[in-house]
Design a protein around this motif. Sequence first.
Motif, PDB file in Angstrom:
ATOM      1  N   ASP A 144      34.260  35.526  26.062  1.00  0.00           N
ATOM      2  CA  ASP A 144      35.519  35.496  25.301  1.00  0.00           C
ATOM      3  C   ASP A 144      36.177  34.119  25.370  1.00  0.00           C
ATOM      4  OD1 ASP A 144      35.169  38.145  24.655  1.00  0.00           O
ATOM      5  OD2 ASP A 144      36.495  38.897  26.236  1.00  0.00           O
ATOM      6  N   VAL A 145      36.187  33.551  26.565  1.00  0.00           N
ATOM      7  CA  VAL A 145      36.796  32.231  26.743  1.00  0.00           C
ATOM      8  C   VAL A 145      36.011  31.177  25.969  1.00  0.00           C
ATOM      9  CG1 VAL A 145      37.301  30.406  28.421  1.00  0.00           C
ATOM     10  CG2 VAL A 145      37.819  32.791  28.979  1.00  0.00           C
ATOM     11  N   LYS A 146      34.673  31.266  26.055  1.00  0.00           N
ATOM     12  CA  LYS A 146      33.828  30.297  25.345  1.00  0.00           C
ATOM     13  C   LYS A 146      34.034  30.396  23.837  1.00  0.00           C
ATOM     14  CE  LYS A 146      29.139  28.436  25.364  1.00  0.00           C
ATOM     15  NZ  LYS A 146      27.782  28.571  25.927  1.00  0.00           N
ATOM     16  N   GLU A 186      39.633  27.452  32.858  1.00  0.00           N
ATOM     17  CA  GLU A 186      39.276  28.825  33.224  1.00  0.00           C
ATOM     18  C   GLU A 186      37.767  29.041  33.130  1.00  0.00           C
ATOM     19  OE1 GLU A 186      40.166  33.489  31.964  1.00  0.00           O
ATOM     20  OE2 GLU A 186      41.083  31.847  30.837  1.00  0.00           O
ATOM     21  N   TYR A 187      37.152  28.491  32.092  1.00  0.00           N
ATOM     22  CA  TYR A 187      35.699  28.677  31.921  1.00  0.00           C
ATOM     23  C   TYR A 187      34.920  28.047  33.073  1.00  0.00           C
ATOM     24  CZ  TYR A 187      31.104  28.913  29.773  1.00  0.00           C
ATOM     25  OH  TYR A 187      29.784  29.187  29.519  1.00  0.00           O
ATOM     26  N   LYS A 188      35.321  26.853  33.484  1.00  0.00           N
ATOM     27  CA  LYS A 188      34.654  26.185  34.604  1.00  0.00           C
ATOM     28  C   LYS A 188      34.801  26.996  35.891  1.00  0.00           C
ATOM     29  CE  LYS A 188      35.073  21.469  32.825  1.00  0.00           C
ATOM     30  NZ  LYS A 188      35.710  20.136  33.027  1.00  0.00           N
ATOM     31  N   GLU A 189      35.987  27.558  36.101  1.00  0.00           N
ATOM     32  CA  GLU A 189      36.222  28.351  37.301  1.00  0.00           C
ATOM     33  C   GLU A 189      35.408  29.648  37.270  1.00  0.00           C
ATOM     34  OE1 GLU A 189      40.421  28.855  37.363  1.00  0.00           O
ATOM     35  OE2 GLU A 189      40.835  26.849  38.200  1.00  0.00           O
ATOM     36  N   LEU A 190      35.361  30.288  36.088  1.00  0.00           N
ATOM     37  CA  LEU A 190      34.565  31.515  35.954  1.00  0.00           C
ATOM     38  C   LEU A 190      33.084  31.235  36.191  1.00  0.00           C
ATOM     39  CD1 LEU A 190      36.257  33.059  32.785  1.00  0.00           C
ATOM     40  CD2 LEU A 190      36.262  34.074  35.074  1.00  0.00           C
ATOM     41  N   GLU A 191      32.610  30.128  35.647  1.00  0.00           N
ATOM     42  CA  GLU A 191      31.208  29.734  35.797  1.00  0.00           C
ATOM     43  C   GLU A 191      30.868  29.492  37.268  1.00  0.00           C
ATOM     44  OE1 GLU A 191      28.438  27.048  32.901  1.00  0.00           O
ATOM     45  OE2 GLU A 191      30.177  26.063  33.810  1.00  0.00           O
ATOM     46  N   LYS A 192      31.801  28.833  37.948  1.00  0.00           N
ATOM     47  CA  LYS A 192      31.599  28.528  39.369  1.00  0.00           C
ATOM     48  C   LYS A 192      31.619  29.797  40.206  1.00  0.00           C
ATOM     49  CE  LYS A 192      33.543  25.649  43.057  1.00  0.00           C
ATOM     50  NZ  LYS A 192      34.645  24.697  43.402  1.00  0.00           N
ATOM     51  N   ASP A 193      32.577  30.677  39.908  1.00  0.00           N
ATOM     52  CA  ASP A 193      32.692  31.931  40.663  1.00  0.00           C
ATOM     53  C   ASP A 193      31.473  32.814  40.464  1.00  0.00           C
ATOM     54  OD1 ASP A 193      35.143  31.116  41.558  1.00  0.00           O
ATOM     55  OD2 ASP A 193      36.297  32.305  40.123  1.00  0.00           O
ATOM     56  N   LEU A 194      30.977  32.859  39.228  1.00  0.00           N
ATOM     57  CA  LEU A 194      29.823  33.716  38.939  1.00  0.00           C
ATOM     58  C   LEU A 194      28.578  33.236  39.675  1.00  0.00           C
ATOM     59  CD1 LEU A 194      28.986  36.171  37.227  1.00  0.00           C
ATOM     60  CD2 LEU A 194      28.294  34.578  35.432  1.00  0.00           C
ATOM     61  N   ARG A 209      29.935  41.881  37.600  1.00  0.00           N
ATOM     62  CA  ARG A 209      29.323  40.679  37.045  1.00  0.00           C
ATOM     63  C   ARG A 209      29.297  40.730  35.514  1.00  0.00           C
ATOM     64  NH1 ARG A 209      26.685  37.229  40.311  1.00  0.00           N
ATOM     65  NH2 ARG A 209      25.300  36.553  38.612  1.00  0.00           N
ATOM     66  N   ARG A 210      29.059  41.943  34.969  1.00  0.00           N
ATOM     67  CA  ARG A 210      29.079  42.099  33.505  1.00  0.00           C
ATOM     68  C   ARG A 210      30.479  41.833  32.961  1.00  0.00           C
ATOM     69  NH1 ARG A 210      25.488  46.486  34.528  1.00  0.00           N
ATOM     70  NH2 ARG A 210      27.250  47.956  34.496  1.00  0.00           N
ATOM     71  N   LYS A 211      31.473  42.326  33.671  1.00  0.00           N
ATOM     72  CA  LYS A 211      32.858  42.102  33.253  1.00  0.00           C
ATOM     73  C   LYS A 211      33.190  40.612  33.330  1.00  0.00           C
ATOM     74  CE  LYS A 211      37.593  43.597  34.225  1.00  0.00           C
ATOM     75  NZ  LYS A 211      38.461  44.457  35.082  1.00  0.00           N
ATOM     76  N   HIS A 212      32.735  39.977  34.390  1.00  0.00           N
ATOM     77  CA  HIS A 212      32.947  38.551  34.596  1.00  0.00           C
ATOM     78  C   HIS A 212      32.288  37.749  33.469  1.00  0.00           C
ATOM     79  CE1 HIS A 212      34.100  35.620  37.862  1.00  0.00           C
ATOM     80  NE2 HIS A 212      33.452  34.814  37.019  1.00  0.00           N
TER      81      HIS A 212
END
Length: 279
Positions: free
Chosen positions: A91-93, A64-72, A82-85
């Motif tokens: 939280d995941v980290k 999930e963290y990798k996907e969030l990082e990529k999406d951001l 973006r702040r929510k993202h």
Amino acid sequence: MQAIEGEGRSEMEYTEIETSADSLDSSVIFHVVTDILGFVLYMHQQIPSIFQDICVEFDTLRTEYKELEKDLAQTEEKASLRRKHAGRMRDVKREIRRLEKLMNTVSNLQTALQLMISENPNIQEIILALGATPLRPQHVYQVCFSHGKVVSKGACDFTKSKAAEALSRKAIRTMISKGAGSDSYPGPTKLFMLVKAPSSFSLPLHFLPKRDFKYSKKVVPFRLRFKCRTQNHEMDSSHYDSEAASSTKLVDSTSNDLLWFQCRHILKGLACKTSTTEE
């Protein structure tokens, strides 16, 4: 099987678990020990769930963290989104960091145990001590193995077999029925693993010799003995009777040959919030 030096009582009290196999191979021993270790941590509320579930959760969080990082990095969102993202990423980290040390220690401990078993395939005794130190633990679990027929030493395959899975389930069911881990929640603590091996054993990156190891006499250990089913049960029974009768002599006569070795990798419990009614 010999008495444990720090146990403080002469009588032998084992809960025996019998397997239909003629011998216990390295894979069975490894998986039975690691499954019991995970059960002990879970039942004493040192981890939030069993090892398998924690592994799945950890892998899911990293994905999930990798996907969030990529999406951001790729999307152009409103500042609020973006702040929510980014908040979700934090939280995941945080959860990854919380589990990462535990997962690394578990991996290191499993590697150490595999190396120990590879060097000593006829391993007979393992202690799991839960507490601030192995000398003054709150709980002690002793796991003993009777290997049955001697099998030739070859390359160890630690793939989990159906036999190992079945024996682990049987052991955990037995421990639950005997009330293992039913004490009140003691807070985060440590789990130490000690293995009895020949004094010539040397694996300094993973184990330290504890020549005069004795834990507090106030602690009553929970003992499990895994026993192979043999064709001649009477002979097998008399063998264990003689072992119990000569336990004190055995401690002295083999003191130069067998030592306790403490694993360097110490598992530290997580701060868990679990229901008091949870099984």
